[in-house]
Design a protein around this motif. Structure first.
Motif, PDB file in Angstrom:
ATOM      1  N   MET A   1     -14.356  51.294  38.580  1.00  0.00           N
ATOM      2  CA  MET A   1     -15.174  50.568  39.032  1.00  0.00           C
ATOM      3  C   MET A   1     -15.634  49.375  37.845  1.00  0.00           C
ATOM      4  SD  MET A   1     -19.259  50.346  40.495  1.00  0.00           S
ATOM      5  CE  MET A   1     -20.157  50.386  38.644  1.00  0.00           C
ATOM      6  N   THR A   2     -16.115  48.282  37.443  1.00  0.00           N
ATOM      7  CA  THR A   2     -16.142  47.727  36.377  1.00  0.00           C
ATOM      8  C   THR A   2     -16.843  46.064  36.885  1.00  0.00           C
ATOM      9  OG1 THR A   2     -15.232  46.537  34.458  1.00  0.00           O
ATOM     10  CG2 THR A   2     -14.503  45.954  36.241  1.00  0.00           C
ATOM     11  N   LEU A   3     -17.250  45.595  36.076  1.00  0.00           N
ATOM     12  CA  LEU A   3     -18.799  44.210  35.832  1.00  0.00           C
ATOM     13  C   LEU A   3     -17.666  43.307  35.298  1.00  0.00           C
ATOM     14  CD1 LEU A   3     -21.762  46.223  35.114  1.00  0.00           C
ATOM     15  CD2 LEU A   3     -20.713  45.486  37.536  1.00  0.00           C
ATOM     16  N   LEU A   4     -17.822  42.618  35.799  1.00  0.00           N
ATOM     17  CA  LEU A   4     -17.394  40.689  35.193  1.00  0.00           C
ATOM     18  C   LEU A   4     -18.990  40.473  35.753  1.00  0.00           C
ATOM     19  CD1 LEU A   4     -14.711  39.159  37.568  1.00  0.00           C
ATOM     20  CD2 LEU A   4     -15.909  41.296  38.107  1.00  0.00           C
ATOM     21  N   GLY A   5     -18.492  38.615  34.595  1.00  0.00           N
ATOM     22  CA  GLY A   5     -19.807  37.732  34.814  1.00  0.00           C
ATOM     23  C   GLY A   5     -20.861  37.941  34.271  1.00  0.00           C
ATOM     24  N   ASP A   6     -21.577  37.583  35.172  1.00  0.00           N
ATOM     25  CA  ASP A   6     -23.586  37.822  34.623  1.00  0.00           C
ATOM     26  C   ASP A   6     -23.825  39.201  34.846  1.00  0.00           C
ATOM     27  OD1 ASP A   6     -23.411  35.496  33.746  1.00  0.00           O
ATOM     28  OD2 ASP A   6     -25.338  34.878  35.277  1.00  0.00           O
TER      29      ASP A   6
ATOM     30  N   ALA B   1     -17.615  34.028  32.661  1.00  0.00           N
ATOM     31  CA  ALA B   1     -17.080  34.411  34.488  1.00  0.00           C
ATOM     32  C   ALA B   1     -16.031  34.357  34.885  1.00  0.00           C
ATOM     33  CB  ALA B   1     -18.539  34.317  35.073  1.00  0.00           C
ATOM     34  N   MET B   2     -15.338  32.787  34.398  1.00  0.00           N
ATOM     35  CA  MET B   2     -13.750  32.689  35.342  1.00  0.00           C
ATOM     36  C   MET B   2     -12.610  33.317  33.873  1.00  0.00           C
ATOM     37  SD  MET B   2     -13.407  28.997  36.038  1.00  0.00           S
ATOM     38  CE  MET B   2     -14.410  27.764  34.983  1.00  0.00           C
TER      39      MET B   2
ATOM     40  N   GLY C   1     -12.926  36.763  35.397  1.00  0.00           N
ATOM     41  CA  GLY C   1     -12.476  36.955  36.762  1.00  0.00           C
ATOM     42  C   GLY C   1     -10.569  36.895  36.398  1.00  0.00           C
ATOM     43  N   CYS C   2      -9.784  36.295  35.784  1.00  0.00           N
ATOM     44  CA  CYS C   2      -8.582  35.637  34.704  1.00  0.00           C
ATOM     45  C   CYS C   2      -8.125  36.866  34.454  1.00  0.00           C
ATOM     46  CB  CYS C   2      -8.526  34.464  34.578  1.00  0.00           C
ATOM     47  SG  CYS C   2      -6.929  33.821  34.049  1.00  0.00           S
ATOM     48  N   ASP C   3      -8.924  37.430  33.573  1.00  0.00           N
ATOM     49  CA  ASP C   3      -8.503  38.625  32.909  1.00  0.00           C
ATOM     50  C   ASP C   3      -8.016  39.671  33.697  1.00  0.00           C
ATOM     51  OD1 ASP C   3      -7.953  37.278  30.521  1.00  0.00           O
ATOM     52  OD2 ASP C   3     -10.284  37.687  29.687  1.00  0.00           O
TER      53      ASP C   3
ATOM     54  N   GLU D   1     -11.515  45.628  29.892  1.00  0.00           N
ATOM     55  CA  GLU D   1     -12.649  46.048  29.306  1.00  0.00           C
ATOM     56  C   GLU D   1     -12.685  45.651  28.563  1.00  0.00           C
ATOM     57  OE1 GLU D   1     -13.587  49.402  31.026  1.00  0.00           O
ATOM     58  OE2 GLU D   1     -15.192  48.280  32.355  1.00  0.00           O
ATOM     59  N   LYS D   2     -10.923  45.879  27.640  1.00  0.00           N
ATOM     60  CA  LYS D   2     -10.526  45.793  25.849  1.00  0.00           C
ATOM     61  C   LYS D   2     -11.141  44.551  25.618  1.00  0.00           C
ATOM     62  CE  LYS D   2      -7.207  48.302  23.056  1.00  0.00           C
ATOM     63  NZ  LYS D   2      -5.967  48.590  23.288  1.00  0.00           N
ATOM     64  N   THR D   3     -10.800  43.641  26.573  1.00  0.00           N
ATOM     65  CA  THR D   3     -10.824  42.352  25.752  1.00  0.00           C
ATOM     66  C   THR D   3     -11.934  41.599  26.097  1.00  0.00           C
ATOM     67  OG1 THR D   3      -8.726  41.734  27.244  1.00  0.00           O
ATOM     68  CG2 THR D   3      -9.907  39.765  26.494  1.00  0.00           C
ATOM     69  N   MET D   4     -12.886  42.341  27.253  1.00  0.00           N
ATOM     70  CA  MET D   4     -13.733  41.350  28.012  1.00  0.00           C
ATOM     71  C   MET D   4     -15.200  41.715  26.996  1.00  0.00           C
ATOM     72  SD  MET D   4     -17.208  42.256  29.439  1.00  0.00           S
ATOM     73  CE  MET D   4     -16.637  43.422  30.536  1.00  0.00           C
ATOM     74  N   LEU D   5     -15.335  42.984  26.486  1.00  0.00           N
ATOM     75  CA  LEU D   5     -16.169  43.422  26.020  1.00  0.00           C
ATOM     76  C   LEU D   5     -16.241  43.008  25.011  1.00  0.00           C
ATOM     77  CD1 LEU D   5     -16.290  47.617  27.417  1.00  0.00           C
ATOM     78  CD2 LEU D   5     -18.505  45.693  27.732  1.00  0.00           C
ATOM     79  N   PRO D   6     -15.120  43.080  23.534  1.00  0.00           N
ATOM     80  CA  PRO D   6     -15.527  42.498  22.127  1.00  0.00           C
ATOM     81  C   PRO D   6     -16.216  40.605  22.653  1.00  0.00           C
ATOM     82  CG  PRO D   6     -13.516  43.203  22.577  1.00  0.00           C
ATOM     83  CD  PRO D   6     -14.156  43.360  24.070  1.00  0.00           C
ATOM     84  N   ARG D   7     -15.488  39.754  23.621  1.00  0.00           N
ATOM     85  CA  ARG D   7     -15.396  38.910  23.446  1.00  0.00           C
ATOM     86  C   ARG D   7     -17.353  38.679  24.365  1.00  0.00           C
ATOM     87  NH1 ARG D   7     -10.968  36.620  27.539  1.00  0.00           N
ATOM     88  NH2 ARG D   7     -12.624  37.798  29.420  1.00  0.00           N
TER      89      ARG D   7
END
Ligand SMILES: Cc1cc2nc3c(=O)[nH]c(=O)nc-3n(C[C@H](O)[C@H](O)[C@H](O)COP(=O)(O)OP(=O)(O)OC[C@H]3O[C@@H](n4cnc5c(N)ncnc54)[C@H](O)[C@@H]3O)c2cc1C
Length: 81
Positions: free
Chosen positions: A1-6, A21-22, A25-27, A46-52
């Motif tokens: 499970m993971t999370l994205l967007g808000d 959020a977009m 979704g793309c990543d 998550e390695k990209t999304m979390l620091p961003r």
């Protein structure tokens, strides 16, 4: 499970939430396409999304204060100019 967007990173209403959020979704879609297992894909995403999102939250910290201000403009002074 993971999370994205808000769900992963709620931002103040300053014009970045939809873009993040977009991007998420793309990543996530690219990571799933490029990795052999869902576990590896989620780890890469998550390695990209979390620091961003952490960096963006830091940049916007306090930036919405003006939207919630209880100070009213001085209308009398504004009409004089
Ligand atoms: C007033 C305001 C102004 C904003 N202005 C901007 C702007 O100008 N630019 C910008 O980039 N961002 C803006 N944002 C932020 C932007 O709207 C969000 O960051 C973006 O919508 C997040 O997308 P999301 O898909 O993560 O979540 P959402 O768009 O909230 O989508 C989540 C969806 O899940 C549904 N849902 C919830 N619970 C369940 C459930 N149990 N089962 C099934 N479905 C469920 C909800 O109904 C919703 O449709 C603004 C936000 C607000 C509140």
């Amino acid at each position: 499970m993971t999370l994205l967007g808000d769900a992963a990173h709620l931002m103040p209403p300053l014009g970045v939430g939809v873009n993040l959020a977009m991007l998420d979704g793309c990543d996530l879609a690219l990571a799933i396409a490029r990795h052999d297992t869902i576990g590896e894909a989620i780890h890469a995403y998550e390695k990209t999304m979390l620091p961003r999102s952490t960096e963006m939250a830091r940049l916007l910290d306090g930036a919405a204060d003006g939207l919630l201000s209880t100070e009213l403009p001085d209308f009398a002074t504004a009409e004089d100019h």
